[in-house]
Design a protein around this motif. Structure first.
Motif, PDB file in Angstrom:
ATOM      1  N   UNK A  81       0.816  -1.205   0.000  1.00 21.86           N
ATOM      2  CA  UNK A  81       0.000   0.000   0.000  1.00 21.86           C
ATOM      3  C   UNK A  81       0.850   1.255   0.000  1.00 21.86           C
ATOM      4  N   UNK A  82       0.221   2.375  -0.300  1.00 26.39           N
ATOM      5  CA  UNK A  82       0.949   3.645  -0.433  1.00 26.39           C
ATOM      6  C   UNK A  82       1.600   4.081   0.870  1.00 26.39           C
ATOM      7  N   UNK A  83       1.099   3.627   2.006  1.00 25.97           N
ATOM      8  CA  UNK A  83       1.703   3.962   3.292  1.00 25.97           C
ATOM      9  C   UNK A  83       2.719   2.920   3.736  1.00 25.97           C
ATOM     10  N   UNK A  84       2.912   1.907   2.910  1.00 21.41           N
ATOM     11  CA  UNK A  84       3.781   0.805   3.280  1.00 21.41           C
ATOM     12  C   UNK A  84       5.250   1.098   3.062  1.00 21.41           C
ATOM     13  N   UNK A 103       6.029 -15.831  -6.515  1.00 22.43           N
ATOM     14  CA  UNK A 103       5.145 -14.867  -5.877  1.00 22.43           C
ATOM     15  C   UNK A 103       5.194 -13.549  -6.643  1.00 22.43           C
ATOM     16  N   UNK A 104       4.011 -13.037  -6.999  1.00 22.86           N
ATOM     17  CA  UNK A 104       3.932 -11.736  -7.664  1.00 22.86           C
ATOM     18  C   UNK A 104       3.997 -10.621  -6.623  1.00 22.86           C
ATOM     19  N   UNK A 105       4.317  -9.415  -7.095  1.00 27.02           N
ATOM     20  CA  UNK A 105       4.382  -8.251  -6.228  1.00 27.02           C
ATOM     21  C   UNK A 105       3.827  -7.051  -6.974  1.00 27.02           C
ATOM     22  N   UNK A 106       2.942  -6.285  -6.303  1.00 28.53           N
ATOM     23  CA  UNK A 106       2.357  -5.093  -6.902  1.00 28.53           C
ATOM     24  C   UNK A 106       2.336  -3.962  -5.883  1.00 28.53           C
ATOM     25  N   UNK A 107       2.716  -2.778  -6.330  1.00 26.00           N
ATOM     26  CA  UNK A 107       2.508  -1.553  -5.560  1.00 26.00           C
ATOM     27  C   UNK A 107       1.125  -1.049  -5.960  1.00 26.00           C
ATOM     28  N   UNK A 108       0.294  -0.761  -4.947  1.00 24.99           N
ATOM     29  CA  UNK A 108      -1.057  -0.307  -5.245  1.00 24.99           C
ATOM     30  C   UNK A 108      -1.398   0.907  -4.394  1.00 24.99           C
ATOM     31  N   UNK A 109      -2.451   1.601  -4.779  1.00 28.36           N
ATOM     32  CA  UNK A 109      -2.835   2.842  -4.121  1.00 28.36           C
ATOM     33  C   UNK A 109      -3.945   2.588  -3.115  1.00 28.36           C
ATOM     34  N   UNK A 110      -3.623   1.903  -2.069  1.00 33.46           N
ATOM     35  CA  UNK A 110      -4.526   1.742  -0.939  1.00 33.46           C
ATOM     36  C   UNK A 110      -3.707   2.036   0.300  1.00 33.46           C
ATOM     37  N   UNK A 136      -2.313   1.168   4.135  1.00 37.52           N
ATOM     38  CA  UNK A 136      -1.747  -0.045   4.706  1.00 37.52           C
ATOM     39  C   UNK A 136      -0.365  -0.365   4.187  1.00 37.52           C
ATOM     40  N   UNK A 137       0.125  -1.492   4.621  1.00 35.79           N
ATOM     41  CA  UNK A 137       1.488  -1.905   4.351  1.00 35.79           C
ATOM     42  C   UNK A 137       1.469  -3.124   3.432  1.00 35.79           C
ATOM     43  N   UNK A 138       2.224  -4.127   3.769  1.00 37.23           N
ATOM     44  CA  UNK A 138       2.320  -5.352   2.979  1.00 37.23           C
ATOM     45  C   UNK A 138       1.110  -6.245   3.274  1.00 37.23           C
ATOM     46  N   UNK A 139       0.494  -6.767   2.231  1.00 37.25           N
ATOM     47  CA  UNK A 139      -0.588  -7.742   2.372  1.00 37.25           C
ATOM     48  C   UNK A 139      -0.277  -8.924   1.476  1.00 37.25           C
ATOM     49  N   UNK A 145      -8.206  -8.914   6.768  1.00 35.92           N
ATOM     50  CA  UNK A 145      -7.853  -7.518   6.520  1.00 35.92           C
ATOM     51  C   UNK A 145      -8.950  -6.917   5.651  1.00 35.92           C
ATOM     52  N   UNK A 146      -9.221  -5.646   5.854  1.00 34.54           N
ATOM     53  CA  UNK A 146     -10.240  -4.954   5.060  1.00 34.54           C
ATOM     54  C   UNK A 146      -9.618  -3.677   4.514  1.00 34.54           C
ATOM     55  N   UNK A 147      -9.662  -3.544   3.207  1.00 39.36           N
ATOM     56  CA  UNK A 147      -9.195  -2.325   2.561  1.00 39.36           C
ATOM     57  C   UNK A 147     -10.206  -1.931   1.502  1.00 39.36           C
ATOM     58  N   UNK A 148     -10.614  -0.688   1.520  1.00 38.80           N
ATOM     59  CA  UNK A 148     -11.610  -0.242   0.542  1.00 38.80           C
ATOM     60  C   UNK A 148     -11.165   1.072  -0.083  1.00 38.80           C
ATOM     61  N   UNK A 149     -11.767   1.346  -1.197  1.00 36.37           N
ATOM     62  CA  UNK A 149     -11.608   2.636  -1.864  1.00 36.37           C
ATOM     63  C   UNK A 149     -12.985   3.021  -2.375  1.00 36.37           C
ATOM     64  N   UNK A 150     -13.291   4.303  -2.335  1.00 37.61           N
ATOM     65  CA  UNK A 150     -14.555   4.796  -2.870  1.00 37.61           C
ATOM     66  C   UNK A 150     -14.279   5.769  -4.003  1.00 37.61           C
ATOM     67  N   UNK A 151     -15.026   5.610  -5.072  1.00 37.92           N
ATOM     68  CA  UNK A 151     -14.990   6.544  -6.185  1.00 37.92           C
ATOM     69  C   UNK A 151     -16.434   6.871  -6.524  1.00 37.92           C
ATOM     70  N   UNK A 152     -16.826   8.132  -6.345  1.00 37.00           N
ATOM     71  CA  UNK A 152     -18.211   8.558  -6.562  1.00 37.00           C
ATOM     72  C   UNK A 152     -19.183   7.734  -5.700  1.00 37.00           C
ATOM     73  N   UNK A 153     -18.759   7.406  -4.499  1.00 39.00           N
ATOM     74  CA  UNK A 153     -19.506   6.594  -3.550  1.00 39.00           C
ATOM     75  C   UNK A 153     -19.754   5.173  -4.066  1.00 39.00           C
ATOM     76  N   UNK A 154     -18.868   4.685  -4.921  1.00 39.99           N
ATOM     77  CA  UNK A 154     -18.900   3.284  -5.347  1.00 39.99           C
ATOM     78  C   UNK A 154     -17.684   2.612  -4.737  1.00 39.99           C
TER      79      UNK A 154
END
Length: 181
Positions: free
Chosen positions: A62-65, A82-89, A91-94, A162-171
């Protein structure tokens, strides 16, 4: 009453699941925007999705990771498949992997309620009630998001969800930026 379409994506790579989520997210947002200019009788009924899958082994950061929290370098990740992705949520490593159920709700919250904290608490409650059906004692820890298995005198609580969410236009959706290696 709102209808939620359940889809089991089976075992799927993180990137393929991401790409599919983006298609569904776009459908929901496009329908929402189209409905804004129509009389209620002319509006298309909103679709909501609950996607479940099992990912091939993957770590997301995550961006704060902090990358230093990942205990494998690129070579080690490759050796273990094992794959690895930087994402915009947040949190840290998941880690997501085989045998782990991952759920991606894509809901237009305007059709339910627009309170992020309430939504997250509802998600936690669903997990707590679900794992109780399997004889597991799920708990919340004040000040933290997610669900833990209750500890006892010999061990502390262990995080089970773990729970991670993002909202875009309340979706609701997964992290917003496209995963990249």
């Amino acid at each position: 009453m709102e209808k939620v379409i359940y889809q089991d994506l089976g075992r799927i790579s993180y990137k393929d699941a991401w790409d599919y989520q983006q298609v569904k997210l776009k459908e929901v947002i496009d329908r929402k925007l189209a409905n804004r200019n129509l009389a209620e009788a002319e509006q298309e009924k909103q679709q909501h999705y609950l996607l479940f899958c099992e990912h091939n082994p993957v770590y997301t950061l995550g961006r704060n990771g902090d990358f230093s929290n990942l205990l494998l370098n690129e070579k080690g990740l490759a050796e273990h498949g094992i794959e690895f992705f930087k994402i915009n949520r947040g949190g840290d490593i998941t880690y997501h992997g085989l045998g782990q159920i991952v759920g991606y709700p894509i809901f237009d919250m305007d059709c339910f309620f627009t309170d992020v904290h309430k939504y997250v608490r509802f998600l936690e409650e669903v997990i707590i009630r679900t794992i109780a059906e399997y004889g597991l004692d799920g708990i919340r820890i004040e000040g933290s998001t997610g669900v833990w298995l209750a500890g006892d005198e010999t061990r502390p609580p262990r995080k089970i969800c773990a729970i991670g969410i993002h909202l875009s236009r309340w979706v609701t959706a997964a992290a917003r930026s496209r995963p990249s290696n």
